[in-house]
Design a protein around this motif. Structure first.
Motif, short mmCIF file in Angstrom:
data_model
loop_
_atom_site.label_atom_id
_atom_site.label_comp_id
_atom_site.label_asym_id
_atom_site.label_seq_id
_atom_site.Cartn_x
_atom_site.Cartn_y
_atom_site.Cartn_z
N PHE A 195 6.72 -2.39 0.78
CA PHE A 195 6.24 -3.43 -0.13
C PHE A 195 6.55 -3.01 -1.57
CE2 PHE A 195 2.18 -6.01 -1.35
CZ PHE A 195 2.97 -6.99 -1.93
N VAL A 196 7.68 -3.46 -2.08
CA VAL A 196 8.20 -2.96 -3.36
C VAL A 196 7.25 -3.27 -4.52
CG1 VAL A 196 10.15 -2.99 -4.96
CG2 VAL A 196 10.55 -3.28 -2.51
N ARG A 226 10.83 5.43 -8.82
CA ARG A 226 12.11 5.79 -8.20
C ARG A 226 12.16 5.27 -6.76
NH1 ARG A 226 11.14 11.12 -10.84
NH2 ARG A 226 12.52 11.25 -12.66
N HIS A 227 11.03 5.40 -6.06
CA HIS A 227 10.98 4.92 -4.68
C HIS A 227 11.09 3.40 -4.65
CE1 HIS A 227 10.21 5.27 -0.43
NE2 HIS A 227 9.20 4.42 -0.51
N ALA A 259 14.04 -1.57 -3.38
CA ALA A 259 14.55 -2.86 -3.83
C ALA A 259 16.06 -2.94 -3.69
CB ALA A 259 14.13 -3.10 -5.28
N ARG A 260 16.72 -1.83 -3.92
CA ARG A 260 18.19 -1.80 -3.91
C ARG A 260 18.75 -1.81 -2.50
NH1 ARG A 260 22.21 2.00 -3.84
NH2 ARG A 260 20.70 3.68 -3.56
N THR A 261 18.07 -1.15 -1.57
CA THR A 261 18.61 -0.96 -0.22
C THR A 261 17.99 -1.87 0.83
OG1 THR A 261 17.03 0.83 0.25
CG2 THR A 261 19.14 1.45 -0.75
N ALA A 262 17.11 -2.77 0.41
CA ALA A 262 16.46 -3.66 1.37
C ALA A 262 17.49 -4.57 2.04
CB ALA A 262 15.40 -4.50 0.67
N ASP A 294 16.31 -7.01 -3.93
CA ASP A 294 15.56 -7.76 -4.94
C ASP A 294 15.92 -7.18 -6.31
OD1 ASP A 294 13.67 -8.90 -6.68
OD2 ASP A 294 12.18 -9.07 -5.08
N PRO A 295 16.94 -7.73 -6.97
CA PRO A 295 17.37 -7.17 -8.26
C PRO A 295 16.31 -7.27 -9.35
CG PRO A 295 18.59 -9.18 -7.74
CD PRO A 295 17.82 -8.82 -6.52
#
Length: 230
Positions: free
Chosen positions: A105-106, A130-131, A136-139, A143-144
């Protein structure tokens, strides 16, 4: 740079103007099937009527009786958002519960970082952001916008912690997502100056030299040019 504090669930307000909301019924196991939107709508109605304590109690009551119900992490998130307005530690605890239920859950990771930073725990905050950025980047569906939020928070606190190189890179990555961030660009220029990187106005994809010039703060400009017309 913006600290994220988005509400996970924002229901429509169906309460008629001028009419006080009915107090929520006692939440039991049989009523735990209520949809997340209904739970939040009831809490929002209480908030709108100035009954904040009742709204918080409503969230907690539902969460206690609805353990294991899908979507509970969203209620924990909304509870954390409200608690954070007056109690950073309580907000942290609620966000951690949301993450325990939904580790990917970003939004909760982004907001957790903000609470940790407010509590003076900068290194923990940086780890959370960082996490969040990586999630968000690798989902499956990246989600930019949330990645941008995490990067901006990283840049802000890394600069404060005098980690200038990493701060600069985070803000440059943020500008790759959205190049129309004047304040972020201003910080990049200032960071390059603080690191004695020359030229300060270096090529940034999608951002012209004139835009960088306009974004340069007056203080930074004093160290770059002796032309009072700039």
């Amino acid at each position: 740079m913006v600290k994220a504090s988005r509400s996970a669930v924002k229901p429509r307000n169906s309460q008629k103007p001028g009419k006080a909301p009915s107090p929520p019924q006692l939440v039991t196991a049989s009523s735990a099937r209520a949809t997340i939107a209904q739970v939040v709508q009831q809490a929002e109605s209480l908030m709108g009527a100035g009954q904040r304590d009742a709204a918080l109690a409503h969230y907690r009551q539902w969460l206690e009786s609805a353990k294991g119900v899908p979507g509970a992490h969203l209620v924990w998130f909304n509870l954390g958002t409200e608690l954070s307005k007056t109690d950073h530690a309580a907000g942290e605890a609620a966000y951690r519960e949301a993450i325990r239920i939904a580790p990917d859950f970003v939004q909760a990771w982004v907001n957790l970082g903000s609470r940790l930073d407010a509590l003076g725990r900068a290194q923990e905050a940086l780890s959370a952001w960082r996490h969040a950025r990586e999630l968000a980047r690798t989902a499956k569906h990246p989600d930019p916008e949330l990645e941008r939020m995490a990067l901006n928070n990283l840049g802000r606190v890394l600069e404060r912690e005098r980690e200038f190189a990493e701060a600069e890179q985070c803000l440059l990555d943020s500008l790759k997502i959205d190049g129309n961030q004047y304040e972020v660009l201003q910080h990049v220029i200032r960071l390059r100056q603080r690191q004695c990187k020359w030229p300060v106005w270096s090529p940034i994809p999608g951002i012209g030299a004139n835009t960088q010039l306009i974004a340069t703060s007056p203080m930074a400009m004093l160290g770059l040019a002796d032309d009072p017309g700039l």
